[in-house]
Design a protein around this motif. Sequence first.
Motif, short mmCIF file in Angstrom:
data_model
loop_
_atom_site.label_atom_id
_atom_site.label_comp_id
_atom_site.label_asym_id
_atom_site.label_seq_id
_atom_site.Cartn_x
_atom_site.Cartn_y
_atom_site.Cartn_z
N ALA A 67 0.85 -1.18 0.00
CA ALA A 67 0.00 0.00 0.00
C ALA A 67 0.89 1.24 0.00
CB ALA A 67 -0.90 0.01 1.23
N ILE A 68 0.55 2.18 -0.84
CA ILE A 68 1.28 3.45 -0.93
C ILE A 68 0.31 4.56 -0.55
CG2 ILE A 68 2.36 5.08 -2.52
CD1 ILE A 68 3.43 2.62 -4.05
N LYS A 69 0.73 5.42 0.37
CA LYS A 69 -0.17 6.44 0.91
C LYS A 69 0.45 7.83 0.77
CE LYS A 69 -2.88 3.18 2.64
NZ LYS A 69 -4.21 2.88 2.07
N ASN A 70 -0.39 8.80 0.36
CA ASN A 70 -0.04 10.22 0.41
C ASN A 70 1.29 10.51 -0.29
OD1 ASN A 70 -0.61 12.85 1.06
ND2 ASN A 70 0.08 12.72 3.19
N ALA A 71 1.45 9.99 -1.50
CA ALA A 71 2.71 10.10 -2.23
C ALA A 71 2.56 11.04 -3.43
CB ALA A 71 3.17 8.73 -2.72
N LEU A 72 3.66 11.70 -3.78
CA LEU A 72 3.68 12.53 -4.99
C LEU A 72 3.58 11.66 -6.22
CD1 LEU A 72 4.12 15.21 -6.49
CD2 LEU A 72 6.59 14.84 -6.23
N ILE A 73 4.45 10.66 -6.34
CA ILE A 73 4.38 9.63 -7.37
C ILE A 73 4.36 8.29 -6.65
CG2 ILE A 73 5.52 8.56 -9.35
CD1 ILE A 73 6.82 11.25 -9.94
N GLY A 74 3.40 7.44 -6.99
CA GLY A 74 3.33 6.15 -6.31
C GLY A 74 4.47 5.24 -6.72
N ILE A 75 4.55 4.88 -8.00
CA ILE A 75 5.61 4.03 -8.54
C ILE A 75 6.14 4.65 -9.82
CG2 ILE A 75 6.18 1.76 -9.49
CD1 ILE A 75 3.95 0.56 -7.80
N HIS A 76 7.45 4.77 -9.91
CA HIS A 76 8.10 5.29 -11.12
C HIS A 76 9.04 4.21 -11.66
CE1 HIS A 76 10.73 8.67 -13.12
NE2 HIS A 76 10.19 7.83 -14.01
N ILE A 77 8.71 3.70 -12.85
CA ILE A 77 9.56 2.70 -13.49
C ILE A 77 10.44 3.41 -14.52
CG2 ILE A 77 9.63 0.60 -14.87
CD1 ILE A 77 6.96 -0.16 -13.70
N LYS A 78 11.74 3.44 -14.26
CA LYS A 78 12.67 4.12 -15.15
C LYS A 78 13.20 3.14 -16.19
CE LYS A 78 13.83 7.30 -11.41
NZ LYS A 78 14.91 7.93 -10.60
N HIS A 79 14.14 3.61 -17.03
CA HIS A 79 14.66 2.76 -18.09
C HIS A 79 15.33 1.52 -17.52
CE1 HIS A 79 14.89 6.56 -20.80
NE2 HIS A 79 13.71 5.98 -20.88
N GLY A 80 15.01 0.36 -18.09
CA GLY A 80 15.60 -0.89 -17.63
C GLY A 80 16.96 -1.14 -18.26
N ALA A 81 17.57 -2.25 -17.86
CA ALA A 81 18.95 -2.54 -18.24
C ALA A 81 19.07 -3.09 -19.66
CB ALA A 81 19.56 -3.55 -17.26
N ASN A 82 17.98 -3.63 -20.20
CA ASN A 82 18.05 -4.26 -21.53
C ASN A 82 17.46 -3.31 -22.57
OD1 ASN A 82 18.27 -6.06 -23.65
ND2 ASN A 82 16.36 -7.12 -23.14
N ASN A 83 18.28 -2.39 -23.06
CA ASN A 83 17.83 -1.44 -24.07
C ASN A 83 16.55 -0.72 -23.61
OD1 ASN A 83 18.08 -0.08 -26.50
ND2 ASN A 83 16.83 -1.57 -27.62
N LYS A 84 16.55 -0.29 -22.37
CA LYS A 84 15.46 0.44 -21.74
C LYS A 84 14.26 -0.44 -21.38
CE LYS A 84 16.71 4.85 -23.89
NZ LYS A 84 16.25 6.02 -24.66
#
Length: 267
Positions: A67-84
Amino acid sequence: LSDFAVIKASPKWFSGNAMICLGGKLPANSSGVCSNYSLCGGVIAGSGIASAVSIDSGRETRIQNIAIKNALIGIHIKHGANNKSSDCDISGVNIIGNGKPDSVGVLIDGHDNTFTNMRIADVFTGFHIRAGGNSMRNIHPLYTCDYTNYVNSCGFLDEWGSNWSNFCYSDHFGIGFRTFPGVKNICDSCFVMWYCNREISHVGFAADGEFNSVLTNFKVDFNDKSTENIVLKTGADTGHGVIERLFVNTGLTTDDTYKKYLTGGIF
């Protein structure tokens, strides 16, 4: 973490990073060995100012039953290791934002992720998608903020395209689904609904340029006293998209743009 363990940001939080960062930006964490991170259980509380969780690199990261509460961004998935490509699996996550205009439930910059069984509230944008190859199933963002700039609030905002949605439910956002120019998506059995009257514009699907997506079994429930009830809003009338079987009360609609792309009838 145990189910009711809480990690909470200090009211003086100042970092631009998320509270929990999975995968690292160091060169040692940019190869195939940086796989199979996971975060399961517990509550991540952002105190209204912090982003909760980011996936900064790697592949095959799992976030489950948190559970994520009172957050600016809940989940941020950035570029992965295999060609993003990130190849993350996110499931059973409940996200509550901070209710502000820059609040986002899930921000996606890495490709090839799977999202299932998520509930999101108190954000201006439910899913902000800036990558392709993502699958979203049974995702329910609900608009519960104040009505500042409400007409631009959005359940699912896609800048990239080549993404798939199944039973994704945009609940009371000004715009249910929105795509940037050139974007092509597939939406199956998705649902847009407005639960109260604000006497302003409501849009089921907005294409900033041409409409080139495929909507199958798309359901739109308008409020009967809104100023505008728009099934499909486009920035150009030369698209090649398809709406196959539409569930809508035609007596409440104030547009007919969608009829150009409609096959299989209205129910």
